[in-house]
Every structure is written in C-alpha cells, then in structure tokens.
Design a protein around this motif. Structure first.
Motif, PDB file in Angstrom:
ATOM      1  N   HIS A  65       0.865  -1.183   0.000  1.00  0.00           N
ATOM      2  CA  HIS A  65       0.000   0.000   0.000  1.00  0.00           C
ATOM      3  C   HIS A  65       0.897   1.227   0.000  1.00  0.00           C
ATOM      4  CE1 HIS A  65      -2.940   2.723   2.458  1.00  0.00           C
ATOM      5  NE2 HIS A  65      -2.922   3.054   1.179  1.00  0.00           N
ATOM      6  N   GLY A  66       0.651   2.157  -0.929  1.00  0.00           N
ATOM      7  CA  GLY A  66       1.506   3.327  -1.036  1.00  0.00           C
ATOM      8  C   GLY A  66       0.747   4.604  -1.324  1.00  0.00           C
ATOM      9  N   MET A 323       9.737  -1.059   4.089  1.00  0.00           N
ATOM     10  CA  MET A 323       9.010   0.101   3.573  1.00  0.00           C
ATOM     11  C   MET A 323       9.995   0.955   2.774  1.00  0.00           C
ATOM     12  SD  MET A 323       6.004  -0.459   4.607  1.00  0.00           S
ATOM     13  CE  MET A 323       6.336  -2.219   4.622  1.00  0.00           C
ATOM     14  N   ARG A 324       9.533   1.572   1.716  1.00  0.00           N
ATOM     15  CA  ARG A 324      10.409   2.339   0.829  1.00  0.00           C
ATOM     16  C   ARG A 324       9.849   3.734   0.577  1.00  0.00           C
ATOM     17  NH1 ARG A 324      15.144  -0.667   0.460  1.00  0.00           N
ATOM     18  NH2 ARG A 324      14.565  -2.869   0.378  1.00  0.00           N
ATOM     19  N   THR A 325      10.766   4.668   0.367  1.00  0.00           N
ATOM     20  CA  THR A 325      10.438   6.002  -0.123  1.00  0.00           C
ATOM     21  C   THR A 325      11.222   6.213  -1.404  1.00  0.00           C
ATOM     22  OG1 THR A 325      10.121   6.860   2.124  1.00  0.00           O
ATOM     23  CG2 THR A 325      10.443   8.478   0.381  1.00  0.00           C
ATOM     24  N   SER A 326      10.584   6.802  -2.401  1.00  0.00           N
ATOM     25  CA  SER A 326      11.262   7.006  -3.683  1.00  0.00           C
ATOM     26  C   SER A 326      10.786   8.297  -4.324  1.00  0.00           C
ATOM     27  CB  SER A 326      10.997   5.821  -4.615  1.00  0.00           C
ATOM     28  OG  SER A 326      11.681   5.964  -5.841  1.00  0.00           O
ATOM     29  N   ILE A 327      11.602   8.812  -5.223  1.00  0.00           N
ATOM     30  CA  ILE A 327      11.244   9.992  -5.996  1.00  0.00           C
ATOM     31  C   ILE A 327      11.556   9.703  -7.454  1.00  0.00           C
ATOM     32  CG2 ILE A 327      13.484  11.043  -5.503  1.00  0.00           C
ATOM     33  CD1 ILE A 327      12.033  13.767  -5.506  1.00  0.00           C
ATOM     34  N   GLY A 328      10.571   9.922  -8.316  1.00  0.00           N
ATOM     35  CA  GLY A 328      10.711   9.566  -9.715  1.00  0.00           C
ATOM     36  C   GLY A 328      10.537  10.758 -10.641  1.00  0.00           C
ATOM     37  N   LEU A 336       7.341  15.265 -11.451  1.00  0.00           N
ATOM     38  CA  LEU A 336       8.030  14.621 -10.336  1.00  0.00           C
ATOM     39  C   LEU A 336       7.031  13.748  -9.589  1.00  0.00           C
ATOM     40  CD1 LEU A 336      10.982  14.890  -9.383  1.00  0.00           C
ATOM     41  CD2 LEU A 336      10.186  16.481  -7.634  1.00  0.00           C
ATOM     42  N   LEU A 337       7.437  12.542  -9.209  1.00  0.00           N
ATOM     43  CA  LEU A 337       6.598  11.602  -8.472  1.00  0.00           C
ATOM     44  C   LEU A 337       7.227  11.335  -7.114  1.00  0.00           C
ATOM     45  CD1 LEU A 337       6.066   9.041 -11.383  1.00  0.00           C
ATOM     46  CD2 LEU A 337       4.529  10.912 -10.735  1.00  0.00           C
ATOM     47  N   LEU A 338       6.516  11.689  -6.041  1.00  0.00           N
ATOM     48  CA  LEU A 338       6.995  11.443  -4.683  1.00  0.00           C
ATOM     49  C   LEU A 338       6.164  10.314  -4.085  1.00  0.00           C
ATOM     50  CD1 LEU A 338       8.073  14.324  -5.296  1.00  0.00           C
ATOM     51  CD2 LEU A 338       7.712  14.856  -2.882  1.00  0.00           C
ATOM     52  N   MET A 339       6.829   9.218  -3.672  1.00  0.00           N
ATOM     53  CA  MET A 339       6.130   8.019  -3.237  1.00  0.00           C
ATOM     54  C   MET A 339       6.696   7.506  -1.916  1.00  0.00           C
ATOM     55  SD  MET A 339       5.985   4.519  -2.804  1.00  0.00           S
ATOM     56  CE  MET A 339       7.626   4.082  -3.384  1.00  0.00           C
ATOM     57  N   ALA A 340       5.798   7.084  -1.048  1.00  0.00           N
ATOM     58  CA  ALA A 340       6.206   6.379   0.169  1.00  0.00           C
ATOM     59  C   ALA A 340       5.206   5.277   0.454  1.00  0.00           C
ATOM     60  CB  ALA A 340       6.295   7.334   1.365  1.00  0.00           C
ATOM     61  N   LEU A 341       5.708   4.133   0.901  1.00  0.00           N
ATOM     62  CA  LEU A 341       4.833   3.017   1.247  1.00  0.00           C
ATOM     63  C   LEU A 341       4.259   3.208   2.639  1.00  0.00           C
ATOM     64  CD1 LEU A 341       6.816  -0.072  -0.115  1.00  0.00           C
ATOM     65  CD2 LEU A 341       5.094   1.336  -1.263  1.00  0.00           C
ATOM     66  N   ASP A 342       3.251   2.406   2.921  1.00  0.00           N
ATOM     67  CA  ASP A 342       2.552   2.466   4.202  1.00  0.00           C
ATOM     68  C   ASP A 342       2.960   1.282   5.056  1.00  0.00           C
ATOM     69  OD1 ASP A 342       0.337   2.383   6.222  1.00  0.00           O
ATOM     70  OD2 ASP A 342      -0.361   4.060   5.005  1.00  0.00           O
ATOM     71  N   GLY A 343       3.273   1.534   6.313  1.00  0.00           N
ATOM     72  CA  GLY A 343       3.719   0.459   7.200  1.00  0.00           C
ATOM     73  C   GLY A 343       2.708   0.053   8.241  1.00  0.00           C
ATOM     74  N   GLU A 344       1.411   0.308   7.969  1.00  0.00           N
ATOM     75  CA  GLU A 344       0.383  -0.017   8.948  1.00  0.00           C
ATOM     76  C   GLU A 344       0.394  -1.513   9.267  1.00  0.00           C
ATOM     77  OE1 GLU A 344      -4.332   0.856   9.870  1.00  0.00           O
ATOM     78  OE2 GLU A 344      -3.557   1.053   7.824  1.00  0.00           O
ATOM     79  N   LYS A 345       0.377  -1.826  10.555  1.00  0.00           N
ATOM     80  CA  LYS A 345       0.434  -3.226  10.994  1.00  0.00           C
ATOM     81  C   LYS A 345      -0.973  -3.832  11.014  1.00  0.00           C
ATOM     82  CE  LYS A 345       4.556  -2.529  13.851  1.00  0.00           C
ATOM     83  NZ  LYS A 345       4.805  -1.168  13.359  1.00  0.00           N
ATOM     84  N   GLY A 346      -1.024  -5.149  10.871  1.00  0.00           N
ATOM     85  CA  GLY A 346      -2.292  -5.857  10.968  1.00  0.00           C
ATOM     86  C   GLY A 346      -3.153  -5.774   9.733  1.00  0.00           C
ATOM     87  N   ASP A 371      16.074   5.756  -4.971  1.00  0.00           N
ATOM     88  CA  ASP A 371      15.686   5.211  -3.676  1.00  0.00           C
ATOM     89  C   ASP A 371      16.150   6.171  -2.597  1.00  0.00           C
ATOM     90  OD1 ASP A 371      14.778   3.310  -1.755  1.00  0.00           O
ATOM     91  OD2 ASP A 371      16.845   2.642  -1.470  1.00  0.00           O
ATOM     92  N   LEU A 372      15.215   6.584  -1.742  1.00  0.00           N
ATOM     93  CA  LEU A 372      15.536   7.426  -0.596  1.00  0.00           C
ATOM     94  C   LEU A 372      15.525   6.554   0.661  1.00  0.00           C
ATOM     95  CD1 LEU A 372      13.376  10.550  -1.537  1.00  0.00           C
ATOM     96  CD2 LEU A 372      15.800  10.145  -2.000  1.00  0.00           C
ATOM     97  N   ASP A 373      15.741   7.157   1.814  1.00  0.00           N
ATOM     98  CA  ASP A 373      15.766   6.389   3.058  1.00  0.00           C
ATOM     99  C   ASP A 373      14.412   5.725   3.278  1.00  0.00           C
ATOM    100  OD1 ASP A 373      16.658   5.338   5.415  1.00  0.00           O
ATOM    101  OD2 ASP A 373      16.567   7.217   6.537  1.00  0.00           O
ATOM    102  N   GLY A 374      14.429   4.504   3.817  1.00  0.00           N
ATOM    103  CA  GLY A 374      13.197   3.755   3.998  1.00  0.00           C
ATOM    104  C   GLY A 374      13.026   3.266   5.417  1.00  0.00           C
ATOM    105  N   GLY A 375      12.319   2.135   5.573  1.00  0.00           N
ATOM    106  CA  GLY A 375      12.090   1.579   6.900  1.00  0.00           C
ATOM    107  C   GLY A 375      11.324   2.543   7.785  1.00  0.00           C
ATOM    108  N   GLY A 376      11.835   2.751   9.002  1.00  0.00           N
ATOM    109  CA  GLY A 376      11.184   3.644   9.955  1.00  0.00           C
ATOM    110  C   GLY A 376      11.231   5.104   9.569  1.00  0.00           C
ATOM    111  N   SER A 377      12.046   5.443   8.563  1.00  0.00           N
ATOM    112  CA  SER A 377      12.132   6.840   8.117  1.00  0.00           C
ATOM    113  C   SER A 377      11.057   7.196   7.097  1.00  0.00           C
ATOM    114  CB  SER A 377      13.509   7.119   7.509  1.00  0.00           C
ATOM    115  OG  SER A 377      14.543   6.940   8.450  1.00  0.00           O
ATOM    116  N   SER A 378      10.463   6.186   6.442  1.00  0.00           N
ATOM    117  CA  SER A 378       9.499   6.464   5.375  1.00  0.00           C
ATOM    118  C   SER A 378       8.313   7.270   5.898  1.00  0.00           C
ATOM    119  CB  SER A 378       8.998   5.150   4.754  1.00  0.00           C
ATOM    120  OG  SER A 378       9.963   4.599   3.903  1.00  0.00           O
ATOM    121  N   THR A 379       8.177   8.485   5.387  1.00  0.00           N
ATOM    122  CA  THR A 379       7.129   9.395   5.852  1.00  0.00           C
ATOM    123  C   THR A 379       6.556  10.159   4.665  1.00  0.00           C
ATOM    124  OG1 THR A 379       8.421   9.717   7.885  1.00  0.00           O
ATOM    125  CG2 THR A 379       6.553  11.182   7.529  1.00  0.00           C
TER     126      THR A 379
END
Length: 424
Positions: A65-66, A323-328, A336-346, A371-379
């Motif tokens: 989900h992004g 989780m990933r953040t990217s800019i295309g 410009l495309l700014l994208m970040a995934l969603d890390g919602e649990k459950g 590819d930009l910083d991901g994981g817990g940084s993806s916002t």
C-alpha cells in the motif's frame, strides 16, 4: 474537527481496501489491471499542479500500500525544494519541516548518520550521506562510499548521486562532486570535505556555521572502505576567522561555528598539512559542488538510482523487504513523483525489495527514479484542510522518526508564493 476528518479518511481508506480485497471496485478506486495485481485511486487535487493518489499492489506475501504525489514542474506556480533543520548536523520530523515552510506535501529524503555504536567516543551527527542543495545554497558534500548508512550501493552508484531540480523547473538524476582548495603561503591543497560526518582518509574538510554545534569527532572515524573502523588519532583542527588562522587544536572539537569562520579538520596527511599553518597566517578557502549536467540547481537530495531510462539499474537487491520512499521523474523532467509506502500493521501489508521498487516506480510512470531512506524513516506528508502537515502513511516505528532532510512541494495561492526561501 481535525480528529473527525482523520477518522473519516481512515474509514474511507478501509472501504476502498475492502472493496479491492473482495474482488469488487470500491467507490473512488480504479479497476485492477489485467493481471489483477494493481489498483490506484483517481488523483485528488491538493493544490495547483499537485495531485494525490493511493495505490495497492498485490503480491503473494501481502499487500503493498503506497501514497503518491504527482507534481507538475512545468506549472510556474509549482516549485520543489529541500527541507532541512537549521543545522546540517541535526534531524527533525518531516511534518515539522513541512509546516515550517508551508509545504503542500513532502517525503523524507536521504539516508543519514543514525547510529555510532562502533564509535562510542563520537557523537551521532544526524547528518545526511549525500550532497545537499537547498534554495540554491550548497549545504554539504558526500561522505566516502564506504562510510554511508543504508543498503549496499548497486554497481556504478556512489554517494555523490542526487536527484536534482534546477531553476529551469526540470528534474534530473545527476552527480555532485566537491571541488575546493585550501591556500596559504605554505601551498595549495585540495579540500575533500564540506560539512560531512566522515572525511576521506588523508583529507581536509571544511565546516561552516551551517554544520551546527555537534562534535566534529566523527569526521575522523572509519576508513574509505570500512565505516566501523576506529577513530584516527593523527588529527588536527584549525579555525579560520575572517581569512586568518585564529585557533589550532590537536583534535576535532564541538560547538557552534561563528559566521565568518570556517573550521578545517584534517586526518593523517591532511592533519600534517594543517599543522604547518601558523596563528595569524592568511588562508583562503574555496569550494563548490560540480554537477555532471549543465544548469543551476535549486535543490538536490542524495540517494541512489534504481531506474534509468525506464529500466531498473543493474545489480539491485532482490532480498531485503522493507518500507520504501522514492522519488521519480517523468515527462523528460517536467513531472516529479513522490512516493512512500505504508507500514500499517495488521493489514497483511508488506514492503518491497529495491528491485521491486524500481518496477513499481516504472509502473507509476517514472522513467528515472531514486531510492531514498526507507524503513522507519518512510514518511509521506500532505497539508490538511487547515493548512497543517498531516502524516498520510503509517511509519513502521511508533512515532514519526526525525530525519536529516526531506523533499518539499510548494504551490502558489492566488499568485502569492509559498515556501519561504525565494529563488535566487
């Protein structure tokens, strides 16, 4: 009222997701593609030249989900800039950075120095890995490749890689290399660092008032190939004030650097050269970031390319899922495309490998992507109806993680510019 709007968004998002999972088409969602693996909501206009949409991709291991911002750079009302704290060696939440500049939307930016477990004597700087340019000003240069934080660089990539937007309102993948010198009557030496948390072996680095008050000790730790190597003891630090040597020390220090002053830090051969300077001696320092492509840059953010000319870069990781953040970039730099995934649990949600990220960005319409910083940084942040920054995605950590920088999007309102810093 803001809480009620937030609840309404949550219910609406759940309705769309449920309709997709049930095999139907929920209100506001597009039909799945021919392979049944991808859905995307129609774009919602956030401001002139800026739209928002959500997407879901269905993989055997779960749902991706992004969130996506599509930015029309050809619209003169639209601009993009690098958001950052007051100091290079500092961090702040993306929502705070966006609020400070009244950004319509933003995503987190470059990887950064987040931990120094291997160097307990060195303070964590929070500084980004790659070059940084904001509002036309050069903030910092890149650390050596072996000193970076984040996933392993794919073949051919370097910490000098950036996604940049010029004053011509065009986006591009580029590479920024530091060119600088330190000159005195003792000789002329290359400058190999600018406000970096790590200096190359044998080099001299310059630290300006933009660095902040954080200790510069980390600059002499590690090697060009091993971030975890110990901290150097063959070091020197020289303070240049109004063009003359004002202070000398054997080790890197800390504290705010006064405007009009530059601190030079050297290790190994660089330290020996700095020790040849004398109090009161005149020293000239010059530096600039040199791009491969022509054109003056308004902003640049570090990362590493995953998509070039519509094709995934060679050697991208196919194992680590997060989780990933990217800019295309699309439309020859006009979109410009700014994208970040969603890390919602459950929610049976999953992340992507870097190789899968490249495929996703291509599917979203990008020809080039980073590819930009991901994981817990993806916002992923957009403005709510009251003009306040709202985090749209669910970060994988409990609270929004402070980051080194972010990419912000601005759109004028009735001809009134937004976003603080004017174009220079």
């Amino acid at each position: 009222m803001k809480q009620l709007l937030g609840k309404f968004r949550t219910v609406a998002a759940f309705t769309v997701a449920w309709g997709v999972l049930a095999g139907g088409t929920a209100v506001g969602a597009t039909r799945a593609s021919a392979d049944g693996g991808f859905t995307r909501t129609p774009p919602t206009r956030l401001a002139r030249g800026v739209t928002y949409s959500e997407f879901r991709m269905f993989l055997p291991r779960g749902i991706v989900h992004g969130h996506l911002l599509t930015v029309d750079l050809s619209d003169p009302a639209v601009s993009v800039d690098l958001l950052h704290p007051a100091a290079v060696a500092a961090r702040a939440p993306v929502s705070e950075l966006a609020d400070d500049r009244d950004a319509v939307g933003a995503v987190n930016g470059d990887f950064f120095d987040i931990s120094e477990a291997q160097h307990p004597e060195a303070e964590v700087t929070g500084s980004s890995v790659g070059p940084a340019v904001a509002s036309g000003r050069e903030l910092k240069a890149a650390v050596p490749d072996g000193q970076r934080f984040g996933p392993t660089l794919p073949p051919g990539a370097t910490t000098k890689d950036v996604l940049a937007v010029g004053y011509d309102h065009r986006a591009r993948l580029d590479r920024l290399t530091l060119r600088g010198t330190v000159r005195s009557h003792e000789g002329s030496w290359p400058l190999r660092g600018l406000n970096q948390y790590a200096l190359p072996q044998g080099g001299i680095g310059a630290y300006t008032a933009r660095w902040g008050a954080v200790s510069r000790e980390r600059a002499v730790c590690g090697t060009d190939t091993d971030r975890g190597a110990g901290c150097d003891t063959d070091t020197a630090e020289i303070t240049i004030r109004h063009g003359r040597v004002a202070h000398a020390a054997a080790h890197p220090g800390a504290g705010v650097i006064e405007r009009g002053s530059v601190v030079l830090v050297g290790r190994e051969q660089g330290a020996r050269l700095l020790r040849a300077l004398h109090l009161g001696e005149r020293v000239l320092i010059s530096h600039r970031l040199v791009a491969r492509l022509p054109g003056r840059l308004r902003c640049a953010v570090g990362g590493f390319p995953v998509l070039r000319h519509g094709r995934p870069a060679a050697g991208l990781d196919t194992v680590a899922v997060t989780m990933r953040t990217s800019i295309g970039i699309a439309d020859r730099g006009r979109t410009l495309l700014l994208m970040a995934l969603d890390g919602e649990k459950g929610k049976h949600q999953t992340g992507l490998t870097v190789r899968e990220l490249a495929g996703l960005m291509s599917r979203l319409g990008a020809r080039e992507a980073m590819d930009l910083d991901g994981g817990g940084s993806s916002t992923f942040v957009t403005q709510d109806p009251y003009g306040e920054a709202e985090v749209r995605n669910h970060p994988t950590v409990e609270r929004e993680r402070p980051v080194a920088n972010a990419v912000g999007v601005f759109s004028s309102v009735e001809g009134i510019p937004r976003g603080g810093s004017p174009e220079q």
